[in-house]
Design an enzyme around this catalytic site. Structure first.
Site, PDB file in Angstrom:
ATOM      1  N   THR A  28       0.945  -1.224   0.182  1.00  0.00           N
ATOM      2  CA  THR A  28      -0.252  -0.037   0.215  1.00  0.00           C
ATOM      3  C   THR A  28       0.726   1.131   0.026  1.00  0.00           C
ATOM      4  OG1 THR A  28      -1.919  -1.055   1.315  1.00  0.00           O
ATOM      5  CG2 THR A  28      -1.619   1.334   1.341  1.00  0.00           C
ATOM      6  N   HIS A 180      -6.701 -11.263  -1.977  1.00  0.00           N
ATOM      7  CA  HIS A 180      -6.211 -10.904  -0.610  1.00  0.00           C
ATOM      8  C   HIS A 180      -7.116 -11.548   0.183  1.00  0.00           C
ATOM      9  CE1 HIS A 180      -4.455  -8.782   2.481  1.00  0.00           C
ATOM     10  NE2 HIS A 180      -4.353  -7.793   1.991  1.00  0.00           N
ATOM     11  N   ASN A 183      -4.172 -10.747   6.539  1.00  0.00           N
ATOM     12  CA  ASN A 183      -4.162  -9.323   7.145  1.00  0.00           C
ATOM     13  C   ASN A 183      -5.178  -8.850   7.705  1.00  0.00           C
ATOM     14  OD1 ASN A 183      -1.365  -9.639   6.559  1.00  0.00           O
ATOM     15  ND2 ASN A 183      -1.349  -8.183   4.876  1.00  0.00           N
ATOM     16  N   TYR A 185      -8.343  -8.473   6.483  1.00  0.00           N
ATOM     17  CA  TYR A 185      -9.391  -8.303   5.806  1.00  0.00           C
ATOM     18  C   TYR A 185     -10.532  -9.152   5.631  1.00  0.00           C
ATOM     19  CZ  TYR A 185      -6.016  -4.227   5.604  1.00  0.00           C
ATOM     20  OH  TYR A 185      -5.006  -3.390   5.992  1.00  0.00           O
ATOM     21  N   ARG A 232      -3.306 -15.220  -1.185  1.00  0.00           N
ATOM     22  CA  ARG A 232      -2.658 -14.526   0.101  1.00  0.00           C
ATOM     23  C   ARG A 232      -3.018 -14.953   1.572  1.00  0.00           C
ATOM     24  NH1 ARG A 232       0.637  -9.241   1.902  1.00  0.00           N
ATOM     25  NH2 ARG A 232       2.424 -10.126   1.671  1.00  0.00           N
ATOM     26  N   ASN A 240      -4.670  -5.764  12.450  1.00  0.00           N
ATOM     27  CA  ASN A 240      -5.933  -5.775  12.123  1.00  0.00           C
ATOM     28  C   ASN A 240      -6.654  -6.594  13.149  1.00  0.00           C
ATOM     29  OD1 ASN A 240      -6.210  -3.510  10.574  1.00  0.00           O
ATOM     30  ND2 ASN A 240      -5.953  -4.988   8.579  1.00  0.00           N
TER      31      ASN A 240
HETATM   32  C1  PHB Z   1      -2.229  -1.142   4.757  1.00  0.00           C
HETATM   33  O1  PHB Z   1      -2.611  -0.159   3.923  1.00  0.00           O
HETATM   34  O2  PHB Z   1      -1.725  -0.569   5.966  1.00  0.00           O
HETATM   35  C2  PHB Z   1      -2.352  -2.438   4.647  1.00  0.00           C
HETATM   36  C3  PHB Z   1      -3.024  -2.630   3.407  1.00  0.00           C
HETATM   37  C4  PHB Z   1      -2.913  -4.171   3.159  1.00  0.00           C
HETATM   38  C5  PHB Z   1      -2.327  -5.061   3.699  1.00  0.00           C
HETATM   39  C6  PHB Z   1      -1.781  -4.591   4.897  1.00  0.00           C
HETATM   40  C7  PHB Z   1      -1.693  -3.204   5.429  1.00  0.00           C
HETATM   41  O3  PHB Z   1      -2.401  -6.424   3.422  1.00  0.00           O
END
Ligand code: PHB
Length: 370
Positions: A28, A180, A183, A185, A232, A240
């Site tokens: 990002t 994705h 992390n 999401y 991923r 998060n």
């Molecule tokens: C972030 O924007 O901090 C971010 C985005 C995607 C990720 C990890 C961090 O997988």
């Protein structure tokens, strides 16, 4: 002479043949053009500079307005965005590179200020994450909003958002896509039991929790073919505010199912700025790697805090097939060339990771111009 012979060797996976195993991790950088979260010339230049990578995986890219969680990240749902990405893929292809788009829905890691008409962000369950997001230059980092639980009737619409995202990525000329699922999401929120407390067929057992991720993957595979799709995961990631009670079981099953679909690769976040559990790290990632491959999947891509020397060693030991570099790629556009000469490496400036202009983005020199 460099001793990184494995890292610099070619690798085939799915429909892709890469010139080396030095992949560019999704990063990002929050530099899309405003208004409209549109990729533009500055982004095309940045990716062009990095085209000697075996595979560029783009920064996480929202597949819909609902899937957005941060100001200035790019999208792949408007004609303007698709055209902007087309300029990016053309630039990378002109240099002989390969590039996958990372398809992103943030789920609960968002804020009403970022959602269409101030809507409430969506999640598997109405549990607010102890996490922050970036809504605007004026507000900076703010706590994420409390989400609402998606109704089961809305889940086909989520699958459709990913399918359309993949279709748009194809129109934009990408060689493939990475889903994705990491992390914290949306897909990760469904997968892990800390964030998924649903009582319908999308919650509870591992099979239920990975149902939506697999429906999404099958829809994306229909668009691109399995040989052009990666996934991923971050089985031990804490970023998060997310956790799972049995990561080896949960991600072992997910990896098996993804392997059965014959995906090109599975990409694992093994370390991430201190936000990955250390306990069982090697064991859990071994389960993921072997489950995926034994079921018929392609290659395993490791990621997280590795030096080129670590990466070379892990490939030679069979612990990974390729390595995605993040921080090193921010500062070193010509990373494979630098690895070939054992450096030197530029340091990346943390203060310009997110947002801003060309400074700290496209101004890191390649070796020839040092
Ligand atoms: C972030 O924007 O901090 C971010 C985005 C995607 C990720 C990890 C961090 O997988």
């Amino acid at each position: 002479m460099s001793s990184h012979t494995n890292l610099l060797s070619t690798v085939s996976f799915g429909e892709i043949e890469s010139q080396n195993r030095v992949f560019m991790a999704p990063l990002t950088r929050s530099r899309s053009q405003q208004p409209g979260d549109v990729p533009w010339d500055l982004n095309a230049e940045y990716y062009r500079q990095r085209a000697s990578s075996g595979l560029i995986i783009t920064e996480a890219t929202q597949i819909s307005p609902q899937g957005k969680g941060y100001a200035f990240t790019p999208g792949i749902y408007t004609d303007e965005q698709i055209q902007g990405w087309k300029n990016v893929t053309d630039a990378v292809h002109e240099e002989g590179g390969k590039i996958f788009l990372q398809l992103w829905h943030v789920g609960r890691i968002s804020h009403t200020d970022l959602q269409p008409d101030g809507a409430t962000p969506v999640a598997p369950s109405a549990i607010r994450a102890e996490s922050q997001t970036y809504t605007s230059k004026e507000s900076g980092m703010v706590p994420v909003s409390e989400p609402r639980a998606l109704d089961a009737s809305e889940l086909p619409g989520i699958v459709e958002q990913f399918r359309v995202g993949a279709l748009n990525a194809k129109k934009a000329g990408f060689d493939g896509v990475e889903i994705h699922g990491a992390n914290g999401y949306l897909l990760d929120q469904f997968t892990r039991d800390g964030s998924n407390q649903r009582t319908d067929s999308y919650g509870g057992s591992v099979a239920n929790r990975i149902r939506l991720p697999l429906e999404v993957t099958r829809a994306v595979v229909e668009v691109f073919g399995a040989g052009r799709v990666g996934y991923r995961v971050s089985p031990l990631g804490l970023f998060n505010d997310i956790n799972d009670s049995n990561p080896a079981e949960t991600f072992g099953e997910l990896a098996t199912e993804l392997g059965k679909l014959k995906l090109a690769y599975i990409h694992a976040v093994e370390a991430f700025a201190g936000m990955v559990r250390d306990d069982e790290n090697e064991r859990v990632h071994t389960v993921v790697r072997e489950s995926f491959k034994n079921a018929g999947g392609g290659i395993y891509v490791g990621n997280g805090g590795l030096t080129p020397e670590d990466a070379e060693e892990r490939i030679s030991e069979g612990k990974t097939d390729a390595v995605a570099f993040g921080t090193l790629y921010i500062g070193n556009p010509d990373l494979p060339e630098r690895i070939a000469t054992d450096g030197p490496y530029n340091d990346a400036d943390q203060s310009t990771f997110y947002g801003g202009d060309a400074t700290g983005y496209t101004d890191y020199p390649a070796m020839e111009t040092v």
